[in-house]
Each structure stands twice: as C-alpha cells, then as structure tokens.
Design an enzyme around this catalytic site. Structure first.
Site, PDB file in Angstrom:
ATOM      1  N   THR A  86      11.894  12.554  -2.900  1.00  0.00           N
ATOM      2  CA  THR A  86      10.894  12.349  -1.845  1.00  0.00           C
ATOM      3  C   THR A  86      10.836  13.624  -1.011  1.00  0.00           C
ATOM      4  O   THR A  86      11.778  14.421  -1.029  1.00  0.00           O
ATOM      5  CB  THR A  86      11.290  11.185  -0.926  1.00  0.00           C
ATOM      6  N   GLU A 127       8.961   6.308  -4.754  1.00  0.00           N
ATOM      7  CA  GLU A 127       9.897   5.239  -5.107  1.00  0.00           C
ATOM      8  C   GLU A 127       9.258   4.198  -6.019  1.00  0.00           C
ATOM      9  O   GLU A 127       9.932   3.324  -6.548  1.00  0.00           O
ATOM     10  CB  GLU A 127      10.398   4.551  -3.832  1.00  0.00           C
ATOM     11  N   LYS A 163       2.351   1.651  19.623  1.00  0.00           N
ATOM     12  CA  LYS A 163       2.433   0.300  20.158  1.00  0.00           C
ATOM     13  C   LYS A 163       1.968   0.320  21.609  1.00  0.00           C
ATOM     14  O   LYS A 163       2.651   0.842  22.482  1.00  0.00           O
ATOM     15  CB  LYS A 163       3.860  -0.228  20.050  1.00  0.00           C
ATOM     16  N   TRP A 198      -0.182  -3.246  18.033  1.00  0.00           N
ATOM     17  CA  TRP A 198      -0.250  -2.044  17.225  1.00  0.00           C
ATOM     18  C   TRP A 198      -1.668  -1.503  17.140  1.00  0.00           C
ATOM     19  O   TRP A 198      -2.627  -2.250  16.961  1.00  0.00           O
ATOM     20  CB  TRP A 198       0.262  -2.330  15.807  1.00  0.00           C
TER      21      TRP A 198
HETATM   22  P1  ADP Z   1       2.389   9.975  -2.945  1.00  0.00           P
HETATM   23  O1  ADP Z   1       2.024  11.073  -1.986  1.00  0.00           O
HETATM   24  O2  ADP Z   1       2.226  10.416  -4.328  1.00  0.00           O
HETATM   25  O3  ADP Z   1       1.706   8.695  -2.674  1.00  0.00           O
HETATM   26  P2  ADP Z   1       4.963  10.038  -1.609  1.00  0.00           P
HETATM   27  O4  ADP Z   1       6.203   9.353  -1.982  1.00  0.00           O
HETATM   28  O5  ADP Z   1       5.016  11.507  -1.383  1.00  0.00           O
HETATM   29  O6  ADP Z   1       3.966   9.688  -2.761  1.00  0.00           O
HETATM   30  O7  ADP Z   1       4.369   9.410  -0.304  1.00  0.00           O
HETATM   31  C1  ADP Z   1       4.222   8.034  -0.171  1.00  0.00           C
HETATM   32  C2  ADP Z   1       3.641   7.677   1.159  1.00  0.00           C
HETATM   33  O8  ADP Z   1       2.364   8.297   1.341  1.00  0.00           O
HETATM   34  C3  ADP Z   1       3.352   6.201   1.293  1.00  0.00           C
HETATM   35  O9  ADP Z   1       4.498   5.478   1.643  1.00  0.00           O
HETATM   36  C4  ADP Z   1       2.286   6.193   2.368  1.00  0.00           C
HETATM   37  O10 ADP Z   1       2.848   6.314   3.667  1.00  0.00           O
HETATM   38  C5  ADP Z   1       1.507   7.442   2.085  1.00  0.00           C
HETATM   39  N1  ADP Z   1       0.324   7.126   1.286  1.00  0.00           N
HETATM   40  C6  ADP Z   1       0.163   7.235  -0.042  1.00  0.00           C
HETATM   41  N2  ADP Z   1      -1.081   6.881  -0.403  1.00  0.00           N
HETATM   42  C7  ADP Z   1      -1.734   6.520   0.715  1.00  0.00           C
HETATM   43  C8  ADP Z   1      -3.049   6.041   1.006  1.00  0.00           C
HETATM   44  N3  ADP Z   1      -3.966   5.896   0.070  1.00  0.00           N
HETATM   45  N4  ADP Z   1      -3.340   5.740   2.292  1.00  0.00           N
HETATM   46  C9  ADP Z   1      -2.427   5.902   3.269  1.00  0.00           C
HETATM   47  N5  ADP Z   1      -1.189   6.363   3.066  1.00  0.00           N
HETATM   48  C10 ADP Z   1      -0.833   6.674   1.807  1.00  0.00           C
END
Ligand code: ADP
Length: 548
Positions: A188, A333, A440, A445
């Site tokens: 990550t 993950e 918040k 929220w």
């Molecule tokens: P990726 O960037 O490939 O989705 P990462 O593990 O780097 O994978 O990041 C994951 C996080 O990115 C998610 O937990 C979420 O917070 C955010 N995320 C991914 N896709 C979206 C989306 N379409 N809209 C909002 N947040 C997103």
C-alpha cells in the site's frame, strides 16, 4: 453426520501461468504493443510473450532462485514487465511490484521487508537503483530490463535481462503450483506509517482476472484493444495484464509517457477500445483532446477509479466524447476490484438524471466481493443511500492479514476498508470519505468528496480538497482548498455562491483557501493529513473562540 460427497473433476489448481498459456495457445496472434523507453513502439504477440516468460523462468532457475522467493520490479507498463509478471509468478517465485514514485527510503524499507532477492528495473530508474543498492545488501542481483548495448553507466554491478534470456531456449513446462501459494506482492502507498504488503495467491489472481473480465466489470473480449494507464507497479494494473490474457485482448502499454498528448496518440494509433486509470490522468488527456479539438475515434469505455471520479469528468467523457465511464472502487488489499458502476436493464429505463446520479457512484459489488456498512456500534446499517458507515468487505481476493504480520485486521471475518460510505436501495456504493478524513460537524458527517466534486465542476477550478478545520461550536467545519486552472480566476464569495442548491446548506464550506498545488501520494491521491497539518492554524471566519 453425513460425509460430504466429493466431485469428480480434474485436479487442476488455478495458476496464473495458465492465463498466459491460454492466450498464447488460443489467441496467440493477438498483439502486445509497448512504447519503449527509447520512444519507439515494440510489437509482438501473446505467443512471443509466453516464450520469453518461459526463458525468464529458466533464467531464474539458472540464478538459483527458489520457489516462494520474492523477485521485485521497478518498471513502467511494458512488454518486459508483462514477462516478469508471468515468468516470475509462473515459475513459482513471487513477483513483487514496487512503486518507483515512492521515496528512496520507503523503497529500501519495502525491499528489505519483502526480502527481495533480485530486482528487475527499467533503465530510467538507474539512479534510483544506485541510491537503493547500498541500503539493500540482501539483494543478490539487480537486473536491467534491457540489452547489453543499452546498459546505463552505473555504480551498482548489474545484469542485462536480455543476456539472461538469450542463454535460455524457452523449452520449459510451467510447474503446477499449489493454488494457495503466493503469486504477487503489492505494498500500500503508506499515507500513514510504513507501507504494508498485500500478498496475493495464484487462486486469488486467477479468480480476480475472471471477475475483471466480466461484462459488468471491464467486459473484455478478443475484440478489445486494451490500454492500462494504471501502472503495473500499482495493484497489478488493476488486474488488466491477467484479465486481458484470459480474454485474449490486444494489450497496449504506454511506457513512461503518461501525458495527454502521448496517451491520445497511442490510443488513436492502436485503435484502443478500453482503458483504465485514475482521474488525474484523464484530466491531462481531456485537456489535450480539448486543446487540439479532437475526438476519440476508437475508445468505447474507460474505468476511472483510485480516487472519486468527479461528475464533471464523467459528463465530459460521456456527453462530449461518447465514451462510457465505468466508475470503480477498490483497494490494494482487495486485488483491487470491489465495485463498478454499470446500470442494469431496469435502471436504464429511468429518467436520464436518475441514471446519471447512479453512474456517479462507485457502483455495485461484483461476484467475489461481499460488502456491508457498519455503524460505530458495529451493527450493519441500512441500504438507504443516507446512512454513512465504515465499509467492510470479504471475498476470495481480499487479504486476511498483511504480509509478515500475524495480527489479523479482520472484524468478525470482514476486512475493514477504512472507507466511509453509503449504500442505496439499488445496492450502489457511494464512497464519502476515508475514515481518517471525515469531517464531523455538529455530530453529523459531511462528505468531503461531494463537496470537492461541486468545486471541480466550476470552470475556474483545476483541483480541490475539502478538509476539516477546528470550530469552537461545531467541533469541525469544512475548509475548501483550491488550485485554480491556469489563467482562470474566481473569488471566495463566487465559489461559495456556486454551492447554492447543489449540497445541503450546512455542507457548504466555511472558507476557501487558494494554493498553487495540493500534496499528493505516490499514487496520485490527495494527502489530506498533510493538508490538515498545513492548515492546522487556519481560522475560519466566524469561528471565534468562545462564540456559540
Ligand atoms: P487503488 O488506488 O488502486 O484503488 P489503493 O489501495 O492505492 O488502490 O487505494 C485504495 C483507496 O483509494 C480506497 O480505500 C479508497 O479510499 C480510494 N478509492 C479507490 N477508488 C475510489 C473511488 N472510485 N472513489 C473514491 N475513493 C476511491
């Protein structure tokens, strides 16, 4: 007690090498086109790719690499990287893709945490390797993804990938591996603390490829020309190198040049039908296409994810260019695909406005991913599109612990994503925040993503981030931090007036701060913790200490 009756099917474990073997045998002529670091295009086929991946597997054996060892890559999207995906994992070692955009110290941490024995690298990263090598004494060899003639001058002794392959004949049978053995390792991006490793299995990678190729996901077929802009060093390029092999699609790999012009020209030249990437990349592409007054002549659809796709971007793609946008959500993950936004038959019969609203969300869960939102007491919240909760997931391509960590992050068998979301009656997920980024206000929220989406729909705004600012009465109130488009101007008052009627009144930010740029992570996500730090002492108008 009854004894289970076992089925009588062949015992063939799911192995990623089977994806490549299938592509080579049944769609062997389908092309893989790569823009090389030198700038020219390299062309070959899935059949050629398998032969060279086998040569790599033989080369690994010759180097004494054992099954389960980690072999890292520091590379762009290119044919040699595809060979590394399959050659390494197919051999039974673990292909560990590293994000070269991380800081050198972070990479050194990852290499030693993963215990990588060899690192394959594109020559653009020669200086990085020279900086890394002294910090990574356990790495047995650094392999430059090039031939002898193109080896860069370096302090670190390196091997040439092409020389290693040339010594092998490609006559190699893929071993049959336990499907639960490790295939790929991805870390990550580590916005807080050290990066954590997600270790996939052959089974999870193959099942994910099936899921990704499905019609309501990428919908890949032998008729597609697929360009993953999402890097192969980031969550396996969202599974595209696997799903396109499974589907027999043509693969187009853009190398290091991800600016709008380079991408557009490659898309047009290679008749790309499907692409995938984060919103930032598409911003650059759309700007370029608008500037030159062009259209997309072959692009049919694109997946946008990684961060929330601004509705304004979705509208531009669909209305101005006739390109379908599939908004998707996932995370490292979860290999990473979780949900995708596509309308079902009944939803396509609804009024256009209702359809648009649905498509702006992150969509419904695909088979293989189960999801729920839970409240602070851990109870599942209703799917009413209103209740916000922590998003939990489970499924065969979701990790149950991090690499080299014994502590299970699971809560009652579910993985807590760290995202906050609503789910509506249609089962469509809407991500409102990362849990650590939520605002918040007065106990309620506010979705920072919704507030940002309104801002970027304003013609003068290039990028926006909404963060919480301390407030004596409401605890927190939203502050909007904005980067303007070049040459554009808008005042604080005009921008706040733009919110009227677009979000609930109490969601409208209390203040606007204009900045030259916003902090991003190595994967292009906004670093809101950093921004919060930057604006820690910001005084909101009306937020006078003691006022109530
Ligand atoms: P990726 O960037 O490939 O989705 P990462 O593990 O780097 O994978 O990041 C994951 C996080 O990115 C998610 O937990 C979420 O917070 C955010 N995320 C991914 N896709 C979206 C989306 N379409 N809209 C909002 N947040 C997103």
């Amino acid at each position: 007690m009854t004894t289970p009756l076992f089925g009588q099917m062949m015992d063939m474990p799911l192995n990623v090498s089977a994806l490549l073997a299938h592509a080579a045998r049944y769609n062997g002529d389908a092309g893989i086109v790569s823009r090389r670091i030198e700038g020219d295009l390299h062309r070959y086929t899935w059949r050629d790719c398998e032969r060279r991946a086998k040569q790599l597997a033989q080369a690994l054996a010759a180097l004494g690499v054992q099954r389960g060892e980690r072999i890292a890559t520091l590379a762009w999207n290119g044919y040699r990287h595809v060979e590394a995906y399959y050659g390494v994992a197919g051999y039974g070692a673990v292909c560990h893709t590293i994000n070269p955009r991380l800081f050198c110290d972070q990479i050194a941490y990852i290499v030693s945490h993963a215990d990588d024995s060899y690192v394959l690298f594109d020559t653009t990263f020669a200086a990085l390797v020279d900086a890394l090598a002294p910090q990574c004494p356990k790495v047995r060899g650094w392999i430059a993804l090039t031939d002898e003639a193109h080896l860069p001058a370096m302090q670190t002794p390196v091997l040439s990938y092409e020389t290693l392959l040339a010594a092998q004949d490609g006559e190699f049978d893929w071993p049959v591996l336990d499907e639960l053995s490790a295939s790929y390792l991805c870390y990550t991006s580590g916005t807080t603390g050290n990066p954590k490793g997600a270790l996939y299995t052959h089974r999870s990678s193959v099942l994910h490829a099936f899921g990704a190729a499905m019609p309501d996901a990428m919908g890949l077929s032998t008729r597609d020309s697929v360009l993953p802009v999402v890097p192969m060093f980031h969550v396996n390029a969202w599974g595209i190198p696997h799903a396109s092999a499974l589907a027999g699609s043509k693969l187009v790999l853009p190398g290091k040049d991800l600016d709008g012009k380079s991408l557009y020209e490659l898309m047009e030249a290679e008749r790309v039908t499907f692409s995938a990437g984060v919103p930032t990349v598409w911003m650059g592409l759309l700007r370029h296409v608008k500037e030159i007054g062009a259209k997309f002549s072959s692009l049919e659809r694109t997946i946008i994810g990684g961060s929330a796709c601004p509705p304004a971007m979705l509208a531009t793609f669909q209305q101005d260019y006739g390109v379908e946008v599939i908004h998707a959500w996932g995370m490292t993950e979860m290999s990473p695909l979780g949900t995708l936004s596509k309308l079902n038959f009944e939803q396509t019969q609804r009024p256009p406005e209702a359809q648009r609203k649905l498509l702006e969300k992150q969509g419904r869960a695909m088979f293989g991913v189960d999801m729920k939102i839970v409240g602070e007491d851990g109870h599942e919240l209703p799917w009413d599109g209103v209740a916000f909760g922590d998003l939990h997931v489970r499924g065969p391509w979701v990790i149950d612990r991090y690499f080299r960590s014994d502590a299970s992050p699971l809560v009652d068998g579910w993985f807590p994503t760290g995202d906050v979301a609503t789910i509506d009656q249609d089962g469509f997920l809407n991500i409102t925040d990362r849990s650590k980024d939520v605002i918040k206000s007065g106990g309620e929220w506010i979705s920072s993503i919704d507030v940002e989406n309104v801002a970027v729909a304003h013609p003068a705004v290039a990028e926006a981030a909404c963060i919480a600012c301390a407030h004596p009465k409401w605890t927190e109130r939203p502050l909007l931090v904005v980067v303007l488009r070049e040459g554009a101007s808008v005042t604080r008052e005009e921008l706040l007036a733009f919110y009227q009627g677009k979000v609930a009144k109490w969601w409208i930010p209390d203040d606007v701060a204009f900045v030259d740029e916003l902090p991003h992570t190595a994967t292009g996500k906004l670093q809101k913790l950093k921004l919060r730090d930057q604006f820690r002492d910001h005084k909101l108008p009306g937020a006078v200490e003691g006022a109530a």
